[in-house]
Design a protein around this motif. Structure first.
Motif, PDB file in Angstrom:
ATOM      1  N   LEU A  17      38.551  33.538  38.831  1.00  0.00           N
ATOM      2  CA  LEU A  17      38.935  34.740  38.548  1.00  0.00           C
ATOM      3  C   LEU A  17      38.526  34.761  36.834  1.00  0.00           C
ATOM      4  O   LEU A  17      38.739  36.515  36.647  1.00  0.00           O
ATOM      5  CB  LEU A  17      40.504  35.204  38.746  1.00  0.00           C
ATOM      6  N   TYR A  25      38.185  42.654  42.471  1.00  0.00           N
ATOM      7  CA  TYR A  25      39.288  41.752  43.182  1.00  0.00           C
ATOM      8  C   TYR A  25      38.274  40.503  44.067  1.00  0.00           C
ATOM      9  O   TYR A  25      37.044  40.985  44.707  1.00  0.00           O
ATOM     10  CB  TYR A  25      40.258  42.685  43.956  1.00  0.00           C
ATOM     11  N   LEU A  28      39.188  35.729  48.861  1.00  0.00           N
ATOM     12  CA  LEU A  28      39.768  33.791  48.343  1.00  0.00           C
ATOM     13  C   LEU A  28      38.865  33.148  48.951  1.00  0.00           C
ATOM     14  O   LEU A  28      38.802  31.802  48.603  1.00  0.00           O
ATOM     15  CB  LEU A  28      41.545  33.713  49.175  1.00  0.00           C
ATOM     16  N   VAL A  46      48.439  31.143  46.309  1.00  0.00           N
ATOM     17  CA  VAL A  46      49.083  31.959  46.015  1.00  0.00           C
ATOM     18  C   VAL A  46      49.708  33.278  45.683  1.00  0.00           C
ATOM     19  O   VAL A  46      50.406  33.035  45.336  1.00  0.00           O
ATOM     20  CB  VAL A  46      48.140  32.727  47.127  1.00  0.00           C
ATOM     21  N   THR A  50      51.737  35.367  42.409  1.00  0.00           N
ATOM     22  CA  THR A  50      51.284  36.512  43.214  1.00  0.00           C
ATOM     23  C   THR A  50      53.041  36.297  42.419  1.00  0.00           C
ATOM     24  O   THR A  50      53.211  37.267  41.841  1.00  0.00           O
ATOM     25  CB  THR A  50      51.050  36.768  44.580  1.00  0.00           C
ATOM     26  N   LEU A  55      48.898  36.993  39.540  1.00  0.00           N
ATOM     27  CA  LEU A  55      47.753  37.267  40.213  1.00  0.00           C
ATOM     28  C   LEU A  55      48.455  38.710  40.213  1.00  0.00           C
ATOM     29  O   LEU A  55      49.317  39.178  40.844  1.00  0.00           O
ATOM     30  CB  LEU A  55      47.626  36.601  40.957  1.00  0.00           C
ATOM     31  N   GLN A  56      47.060  39.965  40.186  1.00  0.00           N
ATOM     32  CA  GLN A  56      47.277  41.220  41.546  1.00  0.00           C
ATOM     33  C   GLN A  56      46.700  40.765  42.350  1.00  0.00           C
ATOM     34  O   GLN A  56      45.328  40.211  42.517  1.00  0.00           O
ATOM     35  CB  GLN A  56      46.078  42.042  40.566  1.00  0.00           C
ATOM     36  N   THR A  57      47.318  41.342  44.315  1.00  0.00           N
ATOM     37  CA  THR A  57      46.518  41.344  44.679  1.00  0.00           C
ATOM     38  C   THR A  57      46.193  42.677  45.773  1.00  0.00           C
ATOM     39  O   THR A  57      47.180  43.755  45.070  1.00  0.00           O
ATOM     40  CB  THR A  57      47.613  40.712  45.683  1.00  0.00           C
ATOM     41  N   TYR A  65      41.564  38.939  44.672  1.00  0.00           N
ATOM     42  CA  TYR A  65      42.850  38.176  43.872  1.00  0.00           C
ATOM     43  C   TYR A  65      41.896  38.947  42.452  1.00  0.00           C
ATOM     44  O   TYR A  65      41.326  39.151  42.204  1.00  0.00           O
ATOM     45  CB  TYR A  65      43.393  36.976  44.194  1.00  0.00           C
ATOM     46  N   LYS A  66      42.885  39.538  41.769  1.00  0.00           N
ATOM     47  CA  LYS A  66      41.891  39.157  39.752  1.00  0.00           C
ATOM     48  C   LYS A  66      44.042  39.037  39.286  1.00  0.00           C
ATOM     49  O   LYS A  66      44.512  38.748  39.832  1.00  0.00           O
ATOM     50  CB  LYS A  66      41.768  40.136  40.250  1.00  0.00           C
TER      51      LYS A  66
END
Length: 145
Positions: A17, A25, A28, A46, A50, A55-57, A65-66
């Motif tokens: 990432l 984003y 996965l 994850v 998170t 992570l941001q989802t 995800y990023k």
């Protein structure tokens, strides 16, 4: 101390990432394919990442995800402690941090505490950005003629 596949794969996922942080984003399945890691295994990692705000989802068709922060804000130590728990080489340094415990059978406790300190200091000094920079530096010296 032995790092499990959970810790190694979490680091690989976050590194993937970080490499693609400007791509929005990332799905996965794409990470799993690039890193040759089971998508099912990443799905187990994850929630840990998170929940800790690493992570941001986004769900849905364009979801993925990023990283929540820039790669220089993620240390290998933080990632491994999150996925592995303690990084101590033995349980005693965590359970008995009091130097007075060296009496009566804990004569070597200071050795294990020192090793634990070195491990943690080193892993806390390495960021995802450091790994990316090192990777880019190595690639700069690979010439194909």
């Amino acid at each position: 101390m032995k790092i499990s596949s959970k810790g190694r794969y979490a680091l690989q996922m976050l590194l993937d990432l970080a490499e693609r942080r400007n791509d929005g984003y990332i799905a996965l399945k794409d990470i799993a394919e690039r890193r040759n890691i089971s998508k099912k295994y990443l799905e187990q990692i994850v929630p840990i990442l998170t929940k800790s705000n690493m992570l941001q989802t986004i769900r849905g068709y364009q979801g993925g995800y990023k990283l929540a922060k820039s790669p220089d804000k993620y240390t290998v130590g933080d990632i491994l402690r999150l996925t592995e728990g303690s990084l101590a080489p033995i349980s005693c340094p965590d359970q008995f941090p009091d130097p007075s415990m060296q009496n009566g059978g804990y004569a070597t406790l200071s050795v294990w505490q020192g090793l634990s300190r070195v491990i943690n200091e080193y892993l806390d000094s390495v960021t995802l950005q450091d790994i990316l920079d090192q990777q880019n530096e190595q690639c700069a010296y690979n010439y194909i003629i």
